[in-house]
Design a protein around this motif. Structure first.
Motif, PDB file in Angstrom:
ATOM      1  N   MET A 701       9.593 -33.173  66.127  1.00  0.00           N
ATOM      2  CA  MET A 701      11.033 -33.083  64.828  1.00  0.00           C
ATOM      3  C   MET A 701      10.709 -34.541  65.155  1.00  0.00           C
ATOM      4  O   MET A 701      11.408 -35.191  64.260  1.00  0.00           O
ATOM      5  CB  MET A 701      11.858 -31.826  65.387  1.00  0.00           C
ATOM      6  N   HIS A 702      11.371 -34.842  66.053  1.00  0.00           N
ATOM      7  CA  HIS A 702      11.380 -36.853  66.168  1.00  0.00           C
ATOM      8  C   HIS A 702      10.306 -37.195  65.850  1.00  0.00           C
ATOM      9  O   HIS A 702      10.754 -38.335  65.565  1.00  0.00           O
ATOM     10  CB  HIS A 702      11.769 -37.084  68.058  1.00  0.00           C
ATOM     11  N   ILE A 705      10.741 -37.531  62.071  1.00  0.00           N
ATOM     12  CA  ILE A 705      12.422 -38.261  61.885  1.00  0.00           C
ATOM     13  C   ILE A 705      11.589 -39.777  61.676  1.00  0.00           C
ATOM     14  O   ILE A 705      12.011 -40.576  60.446  1.00  0.00           O
ATOM     15  CB  ILE A 705      13.189 -38.412  62.657  1.00  0.00           C
ATOM     16  N   GLU A 743      17.348 -25.491  64.992  1.00  0.00           N
ATOM     17  CA  GLU A 743      17.575 -26.842  64.662  1.00  0.00           C
ATOM     18  C   GLU A 743      16.281 -28.129  64.165  1.00  0.00           C
ATOM     19  O   GLU A 743      17.020 -29.105  63.161  1.00  0.00           O
ATOM     20  CB  GLU A 743      18.131 -27.742  65.729  1.00  0.00           C
ATOM     21  N   ALA A 744      15.166 -27.750  64.424  1.00  0.00           N
ATOM     22  CA  ALA A 744      14.284 -28.750  63.860  1.00  0.00           C
ATOM     23  C   ALA A 744      14.309 -27.835  62.575  1.00  0.00           C
ATOM     24  O   ALA A 744      13.685 -28.976  61.387  1.00  0.00           O
ATOM     25  CB  ALA A 744      12.752 -27.885  64.339  1.00  0.00           C
ATOM     26  N   LYS A 746      16.806 -27.239  60.010  1.00  0.00           N
ATOM     27  CA  LYS A 746      17.672 -28.145  59.635  1.00  0.00           C
ATOM     28  C   LYS A 746      17.171 -30.311  59.087  1.00  0.00           C
ATOM     29  O   LYS A 746      16.815 -29.943  58.824  1.00  0.00           O
ATOM     30  CB  LYS A 746      18.910 -28.354  60.499  1.00  0.00           C
ATOM     31  N   VAL A 747      16.876 -30.011  60.180  1.00  0.00           N
ATOM     32  CA  VAL A 747      15.760 -31.552  60.240  1.00  0.00           C
ATOM     33  C   VAL A 747      14.408 -31.631  58.837  1.00  0.00           C
ATOM     34  O   VAL A 747      14.667 -32.674  58.966  1.00  0.00           O
ATOM     35  CB  VAL A 747      15.721 -32.139  61.243  1.00  0.00           C
ATOM     36  N   GLN A 750      16.578 -31.694  56.019  1.00  0.00           N
ATOM     37  CA  GLN A 750      16.974 -33.057  55.788  1.00  0.00           C
ATOM     38  C   GLN A 750      15.769 -33.724  55.134  1.00  0.00           C
ATOM     39  O   GLN A 750      16.215 -34.882  54.328  1.00  0.00           O
ATOM     40  CB  GLN A 750      17.597 -34.077  57.147  1.00  0.00           C
ATOM     41  N   LEU A 751      14.370 -33.971  55.667  1.00  0.00           N
ATOM     42  CA  LEU A 751      14.033 -34.991  55.889  1.00  0.00           C
ATOM     43  C   LEU A 751      12.797 -34.763  54.564  1.00  0.00           C
ATOM     44  O   LEU A 751      12.495 -35.700  53.615  1.00  0.00           O
ATOM     45  CB  LEU A 751      12.496 -35.371  56.994  1.00  0.00           C
ATOM     46  N   TRP A 764      19.391 -25.551  53.998  1.00  0.00           N
ATOM     47  CA  TRP A 764      20.345 -26.595  54.304  1.00  0.00           C
ATOM     48  C   TRP A 764      21.949 -25.133  54.729  1.00  0.00           C
ATOM     49  O   TRP A 764      22.854 -24.976  55.952  1.00  0.00           O
ATOM     50  CB  TRP A 764      21.589 -27.592  54.217  1.00  0.00           C
ATOM     51  N   TRP A 778      21.678 -38.961  57.652  1.00  0.00           N
ATOM     52  CA  TRP A 778      20.596 -39.152  57.184  1.00  0.00           C
ATOM     53  C   TRP A 778      19.929 -38.411  59.694  1.00  0.00           C
ATOM     54  O   TRP A 778      20.210 -39.691  59.849  1.00  0.00           O
ATOM     55  CB  TRP A 778      19.229 -40.546  57.448  1.00  0.00           C
ATOM     56  N   PRO A 779      19.198 -38.562  59.677  1.00  0.00           N
ATOM     57  CA  PRO A 779      18.813 -37.869  61.217  1.00  0.00           C
ATOM     58  C   PRO A 779      18.299 -39.289  61.415  1.00  0.00           C
ATOM     59  O   PRO A 779      17.621 -39.917  61.076  1.00  0.00           O
ATOM     60  CB  PRO A 779      17.789 -36.525  61.085  1.00  0.00           C
TER      61      PRO A 779
END
Length: 850
Positions: A701-702, A705, A743-744, A746-747, A750-751, A764, A778-779
């Protein structure tokens, strides 16, 4: 909602955004601003996929910047004056104003379903009286500062549309709308003094680091700075010398004749006295003034009988010819011709049997070079006949030497000139911004008073005969002189539509201001941080806008910092589609018959017309064009798949600066992917309990991002989407627990939100996100999660790769060896025997010799 219902989702969230007014831009001095602008459209009445791609790109940037804490200005308007509206009015018997505003209403209704983050409260059209009234005020301010003037000029004249055409409006020597052969005509015109800023506009290009290099080069070539020699040819009859300017004085020893423009003062003098000259000059004026028209037209000339002396040899006399390929508005309107080394001179001399005298010779064979051979200034050349110093040198060295020699001898002067000419803004048409001046018999040309602005176009005009209806409208044309009050007449020319688009970006900062700009708003919002548009506007629109920004700064309408109005420029590629040409018959008029994509089908490796079964020839990947019927209706795509699918496809298929080919299969694949994302989000929302691999999922996930952010920041939208595809697959396969999955997911939403804002809002909300995702921060990637703690090592057995193991980066070599020997491929190869050798290269590879 258990299924991905695009239409329902998109209407729902567009309504939510409107109610929250989240795209309504207001000045906030404590926040960093970001101004993103797409080149505004002409209201043709039909949105096309090129529009969709252009505005989606801008929307991605606008939404991303909003989520990174910026105060975003993202406006929309319409470039609404011009000939198409008049032509439509003549064709349908309507009025340009009605046609234009109807089309604007239609296009706004077509654009809104795309879910663009536009501040619609700032929308205007350049044909709005409020807008062009302020443009008239700008004109008066420019006039007062000497930035506008009036003079006689030779122009491109369309004899059917009966108007002046800019060079770019002449195609193949014909008017771009009427198709009529363009003529050369001398008229009294209004001009902007853009040429006074040639050097500044050129040198400032070096500072536009965030503009494409090709655009800067195109502008540099258009401005065209060159150093050359200016000198006079002494006439044998004792009259005033004929002054010429040349950028290649090193070819002077190849002079064959002196040529003058049909509009040169000498030609006009001869025209008045000699019917033969008058007839010839009239023939010349039937051709256009564009470089294209001059290059392709048959070369025509007339010997004036005048003779001049060569400056290096007074016994060498040259004839003076009137030539149709020489323009009055470049240099001095007179040239010396060197046919051996110039294509136009060569064609002319060949036709009229004039001398062709070589100057350059082949450096290897010493043979004289003719046939219009033109070495570049960077090439080393040898001269058959030269006066420029050394025999072999570069062209640039030779030019400088020639200038120095002429100046030393006192017969010439080194002069720097620019190709850029002053901008003629007068147009003989109705549907444009009226030029706010009055013609008085007593006072001459008088600027209108600002308190009398706007000078509105009259609505009661007719197009039942060619020409400008303002010339035939006495109650509008006849007025009182603003100076003396006596009867006078208004200027009936209107402004070039390039004027309208040369300052709209500044008006967007305060579209309802009672002056052209509100300086406080302009100081806050300017410059445009990101400008987006087609490469076809790389020269004139951008150059004129740069000039206007300087002029508006001089007249107090923009701050000093806005002299270069666009900090970054991006030129996007086109949207293309295959053309389907009927291979068996023509249309009723004998022309090629083209079919819409929806009218054809593929069978057995070939393409056919659905209804008739006729064979179709497929021409792949061509620019979408109404005339070729290879257009795709964005509203049909939105109706079938939703706006997010259209947005995702035009961003994902290729880099944004390249063309993208629209295919039905591509759109279908994009729709299926968004359905899949919706299902994954539903599963994540319903997930419960613990799992395994939470950290692995969060690490991916990171990484997503980081990579998606880098892509959006660098206009690599297709690269960002490729990363999103990968992360979606990771999330779909993950066995992580409910918390990590949510969590993943949701991100992921966002992306994706800059590209697919409606679906992202839905996900969301589904996953319990707070407020609107459009306003969510933004994450940010956690740097610690980006550090790789493991490494994958390939295992080679007897020199061939047989497998791999994943180990901790700092694992001891002996432990790595144990893991490698336990690998099933190694076990099979050893077959119970001990290895002969095991070599561990830390972080690289494990070699096993069986």
């Amino acid at each position: 909602m258990s299924r991905y219902e695009a239409s329902e989702i998109e209407q729902k969230w567009q309504k939510a955004w409107d109610q929250a007014e989240i795209f309504h831009a207001k000045r906030e001095d404590d926040k960093p601003k970001y101004y993103v602008l797409e080149m505004f459209p002409y209201p043709s009445g039909k949105l096309h996929m090129g529009h969709v791609r252009n505005y989606t790109m801008g929307d991605v940037i606008a939404r991303y910047k909003l989520s990174t804490g910026h105060n975003v200005l993202h406006p929309m308007g319409f470039d609404a004056f011009g000939m198409p509206a008049e032509n439509a009015a003549m064709a349908i018997g309507g009025h340009p104003k009605q046609w234009t505003y109807d089309n604007i209403d239609t296009m706004v209704e077509q654009m809104k379903p795309l879910g663009l983050s536009l501040d619609w409260s700032r929308m205007f059209a350049t044909c709005d009286v409020d807008y062009y009234g302020q443009q008239q005020a700008l004109f008066l301010d420019f006039l007062k500062k000497g930035l506008v003037y009036r003079k006689n000029a030779v122009v491109n004249w369309d004899p059917v549309d009966m108007t002046v055409l800019a060079n770019e409006q002449v195609e193949g020597g014909r008017g771009w709308r009427s198709g009529a052969l363009v003529e050369r005509r001398e008229l009294t015109q209004w001009f902007f003094k853009i040429s006074d800023y040639s050097d500044e506009l050129l040198s400032a290009l070096d500072n536009l680091e965030n503009w494409p290099a090709k655009v800067r080069l195109m502008q540099e070539n258009w401005i065209g700075k060159s150093r050359g020699l200016q000198f006079g040819f002494e006439r044998t009859d004792g009259a005033e010398p004929i002054t010429v300017y040349t950028t290649r004085p090193d070819t002077l020893m190849g002079a064959s004749f002196v040529g003058i423009s049909p509009d040169h003062p000498i030609a006009k003098e001869l025209e008045a006295a000699d019917p033969k000259v008058a007839e010839f000059v009239a023939e010349c004026r039937k051709g256009g003034t564009t470089e294209e028209a001059i290059e392709t037209a048959e070369k025509l000339g007339l010997d004036t009988g005048i003779r001049v002396k060569h400056p290096l040899d007074p016994n060498w006399e040259l004839p003076v010819w009137i030539a149709n390929f020489i323009l009055m508005d470049y240099g001095t309107g007179a040239i010396f011709a060197c046919p051996a080394h110039d294509q136009r001179d060569f064609e002319f001399a060949s036709k009229y049997d004039l001398p062709i005298i070589p100057v350059f010779q082949d450096p290897e064979s010493d043979a004289a070079l003719t046939e219009a051979y033109v070495p570049t200034k960077a090439e080393k050349v040898r001269y058959v006949k030269g006066f420029c110093g050394a025999e072999q040198q570069t062209g640039e060295q030779a030019v400088n030497a020639a200038v120095d020699a002429a100046e030393s001898a006192g017969w010439g002067e080194g002069v720097t000139k620019f190709r850029l000419r002053d901008w003629g803004l007068s147009r003989q048409r109705y549907w444009g911004c009226p030029i706010p001046v009055v013609h008085c018999d007593d006072c001459g040309v008088v600027p209108e008073k600002k308190e009398n602005l706007p000078i509105e176009l009259p609505d009661d005009v007719s197009f039942d005969q060619p020409g400008n209806p303002l010339d035939r409208h006495p109650t509008w044309r006849d007025c009182a002189c603003p100076n003396c009050g006596k009867p006078a007449k208004r200027e009936t020319d209107t402004m070039d539509t390039f004027v309208d688009s040369s300052w709209y970006f500044a008006r967007f900062t305060a579209p309802k201001a009672e002056t052209p700009t509100d300086l406080a708003e302009a100081e806050y919002w300017m410059n445009v941080d990101q400008y987006i548009g087609g490469i076809e506007h790389a020269i004139l629109h951008l150059l004129y806008s740069r000039f206007f920004a300087r002029a508006m700064q001089i007249t107090g309408h923009l701050p000093e910092s806005a002299k270069e109005p666009f900090d970054a420029l991006f030129t996007q590629g086109m949207v293309t589609h295959a053309i389907y040409e009927n291979a068996e018959r023509k249309d009723d008029n004998g022309r090629t018959l083209y079919h819409y994509p929806s009218e054809v089908e593929e069978r057995d490796g070939a393409t056919f017309v659905k209804e008739t079964g006729e064979k179709v020839k497929v021409i792949p990947s061509a620019k979408m064009s109404k005339s070729k019927n290879n257009v795709v209706d964005p509203l049909a795509i939105i109706s079938a798949y939703g706006a997010d699918t259209a947005r995702w496809f035009v961003l994902s298929d290729s880099p944004p600066e390249r063309d993208v080919e629209w295919t039905a299969s591509g759109a279908e694949a994009s729709f299926k992917h968004l359905n899949r994302v919706h299902r994954i989000a539903m599963d994540a929302a319903a997930a419960t309990g613990e799992g395994k691999g939470d950290e692995d999922l969060l690490r991916e996930m990171h990484k997503a991002i980081r990579d998606v952010t880098l892509g959006v920041d660098s206009f690599g939208f297709n690269a960002s989407i490729a990363k999103l595809y990968g992360f979606t697959n990771t999330l779909a396969k993950s066995k992580a627990g409910a918390a990590a999955k949510k969590e993943a997911a949701k991100v992921l939403a966002q992306l994706m939100s800059p590209m697919t804002p409606h679906l992202s809002e839905e996900i969301w909300q589904l996953l319990g996100g707070e407020g609107l995702i459009a306003k969510a921060p933004w994450p940010v990637a956690d740097e610690a999660m980006l550090v790789e703690n493991t490494v994958t090592l390939p295992i080679q057995i007897n020199g061939k790769r047989k497998g791999e193991i994943e180990v901790a980066k700092d694992l001891d070599k002996s432990e790595v060896e144990k893991l490698a020997l336990a690998h099933e491929a190694v076990q099979r190869a050893l077959d119970g025997n001990a290895p002969k050798k095991v070599i561990v290269v830390p972080g690289r590879i494990v070699n096993v010799v069986a």
